[in-house]
Design an enzyme around this catalytic site. Structure first.
Site, mmCIF file in Angstrom:
data_model
loop_
_atom_site.group_PDB
_atom_site.id
_atom_site.type_symbol
_atom_site.label_atom_id
_atom_site.label_comp_id
_atom_site.label_asym_id
_atom_site.label_seq_id
_atom_site.Cartn_x
_atom_site.Cartn_y
_atom_site.Cartn_z
ATOM 1 N N GLY A 133 5.299 -56.938 -62.164
ATOM 2 C CA GLY A 133 6.524 -56.578 -62.880
ATOM 3 C C GLY A 133 7.544 -55.960 -61.931
ATOM 4 N N VAL B 118 -0.856 -53.725 -54.068
ATOM 5 C CA VAL B 118 -2.043 -53.805 -54.941
ATOM 6 C C VAL B 118 -1.745 -53.033 -56.226
ATOM 7 C CG1 VAL B 118 -4.523 -53.320 -55.163
ATOM 8 C CG2 VAL B 118 -3.548 -53.832 -52.914
ATOM 9 N N THR C 243 10.281 -60.061 -49.230
ATOM 10 C CA THR C 243 10.314 -61.530 -49.307
ATOM 11 C C THR C 243 8.947 -62.030 -49.805
ATOM 12 O OG1 THR C 243 9.670 -61.884 -46.993
ATOM 13 C CG2 THR C 243 12.030 -61.697 -47.441
ATOM 14 N N PHE D 216 15.938 -60.356 -52.011
ATOM 15 C CA PHE D 216 16.620 -59.741 -53.156
ATOM 16 C C PHE D 216 16.211 -60.439 -54.449
ATOM 17 C CE2 PHE D 216 20.678 -57.987 -55.156
ATOM 18 C CZ PHE D 216 20.200 -56.687 -55.128
ATOM 19 N N LYS E 288 -5.164 -58.930 -51.793
ATOM 20 C CA LYS E 288 -5.258 -57.534 -52.240
ATOM 21 C C LYS E 288 -6.600 -56.929 -51.822
ATOM 22 C CE LYS E 288 -2.056 -58.383 -56.029
ATOM 23 N NZ LYS E 288 -1.922 -58.998 -57.358
HETATM 24 N N1 HSE Z 1 0.749 -63.161 -59.202
HETATM 25 C C1 HSE Z 1 0.370 -61.785 -59.165
HETATM 26 C C2 HSE Z 1 -0.468 -61.470 -60.399
HETATM 27 C C3 HSE Z 1 1.610 -60.928 -59.104
HETATM 28 O O1 HSE Z 1 -0.535 -62.294 -61.311
HETATM 29 O O2 HSE Z 1 -1.080 -60.416 -60.451
HETATM 30 C C4 HSE Z 1 1.391 -59.555 -58.585
HETATM 31 O O3 HSE Z 1 0.915 -59.540 -57.281
#
Ligand code: HSE
Length: 336
Positions: free
Chosen positions: A314, A151, A95, A8, A223
């Protein structure tokens, strides 16, 4: 739709706020009535088989820093216990990602799939370490497995490549998949040292709690694993990626790029090999985006190269991708 929410944090709270603010529209437009039966954070849990009160859930979290105070009943159950004891249709796994053993997300996902629940994950760890086997587990248990938010945050990168380019053969792709390192490199291009640029990014809350995930390229590599499996049909995991982060990038490297009319970016690429590494990108290339933006260019056999650019992180943005996944699941269930 009965939902169990694992974790959460910012993304999950944004999702609950989205459910609340768009309740009527979600039902009238899409027939979606999300009912969150259980949620837990690091300190405790909140469970109500008939559906939690979402407004109260947010209030409790904001006031006490945990959902544990939502009710005195069943407020210390762990994720796995919840998944075993609460009957639901969908697990939303939020999580934190870890690339050592992918826990606790891995156990949440496999337990839910074995119980016949559909799964939406924005946690990248389990996918990065076990994408091929999780796909097999989902197929074996005849459940849907969605991960749009892993992603590009809210930018539909996976959907674009998989669905908008359907029928095409994507031959290669390359992109900026980590916003934090892009922010740091963009600031270094304006003259800041690595340490100052890192400090600024930390002050703004961009850098992961474990800074190595951003700086050493692990987040971008995770990713890349997801893209390679999902878009290119490869069966790869984290150890298959050659990964170099940005810690060794110097102001001299940045200046050298400048003299070549280029900018230095942390590029994740899938061509002859799978690689994350700082690379020079011509200034007028669509991948030369600055700040925390993500950008990825897909090259296809017939339609050439197309670049999709957007915010890659975000809370609300990533929550919007979970909502997309949930609507897809709702639509598939309705069809069958
Ligand atoms: N730490 C990652 C970034 C957050 O800066 O893109 C999103 O996955």
């Amino acid at each position: 739709m009965r939902i169990i929410l694992c974790g959460f944090g910012v993304v999950a709270q944004s999702l609950i706020k989205l459910f609340e603010s768009r309740e009527e529209e979600l039902y009238s437009k899409y027939g979606l009535k999300p009912r969150v039966l259980a949620v837990f954070d690091s300190k405790g849990s909140a469970i109500d088989q008939s559906g939690l009160n979402l407004e109260k859930l947010i209030q409790v979290k904001e006031k006490f820093g945990t959902v544990k105070n939502y009710s005195e009943k069943n407020n210390s159950m762990k994720g796995n216990e919840i998944l075993k004891n609460v009957e639901a249709d969908v697990l939303i796994e939020t999580t934190a990602s870890n690339y050592k053993d992918a826990e606790p997300g891995m156990t949440h996902i496999t337990t839910a799939m074995k119980k016949g629940m559909h799964v939406i994950s924005v946690n990248k760890g389990p996918l990065a370490l076990a994408f091929p086997s999780l796909m097999e587990l989902a197929t074996y248990n005849q459940v849907m497995f969605k991960f749009s938010g892993t992603v590009g945050g809210g930018t539909p990168i996976l959907d674009y490549a998989k669905n908008s380019l359907r029928g095409e053969k994507i031959t290669s792709f390359a992109g900026i998949l980590n916003g934090t390192t892009n922010y740091i490199l963009s600031n270094m291009a304006t003259g800041l040292s690595f340490d100052d640029a890192l400090k600024d990014a930390q002050d703004r809350g961009y850098v992961e709690a474990d800074e190595s995930l951003d700086l050493d390229g692990l987040d971008a590599a995770a990713k890349l694993v997801i893209l390679a499996n999902w878009i290119m049909g490869m069966k790869v995991t984290m150890p298959d990626i050659k990964c170099v982060g940005i810690r060794k990038v110097t102001i001299e490297d940045i200046r050298k790029a400048e003299t070549n009319n280029s900018v230095l970016k942390l590029i994740a690429s899938c061509d002859k090999e799978l690689m994350v590494s700082p690379k020079e990108v011509p200034k007028d290339d669509p991948l030369g985006v600055n700040g925390t933006l993500n950008a990825i260019a897909f090259t296809s056999e017939h339609s050439g190269t197309q670049t999709i650019i957007g915010k890659g992180a975000g809370g609300t943005e990533t929550a919007s991708s979970i909502l997309r996944d949930l609507l897809d699941i709702r639509q598939e269930i309705a069809k069958n």
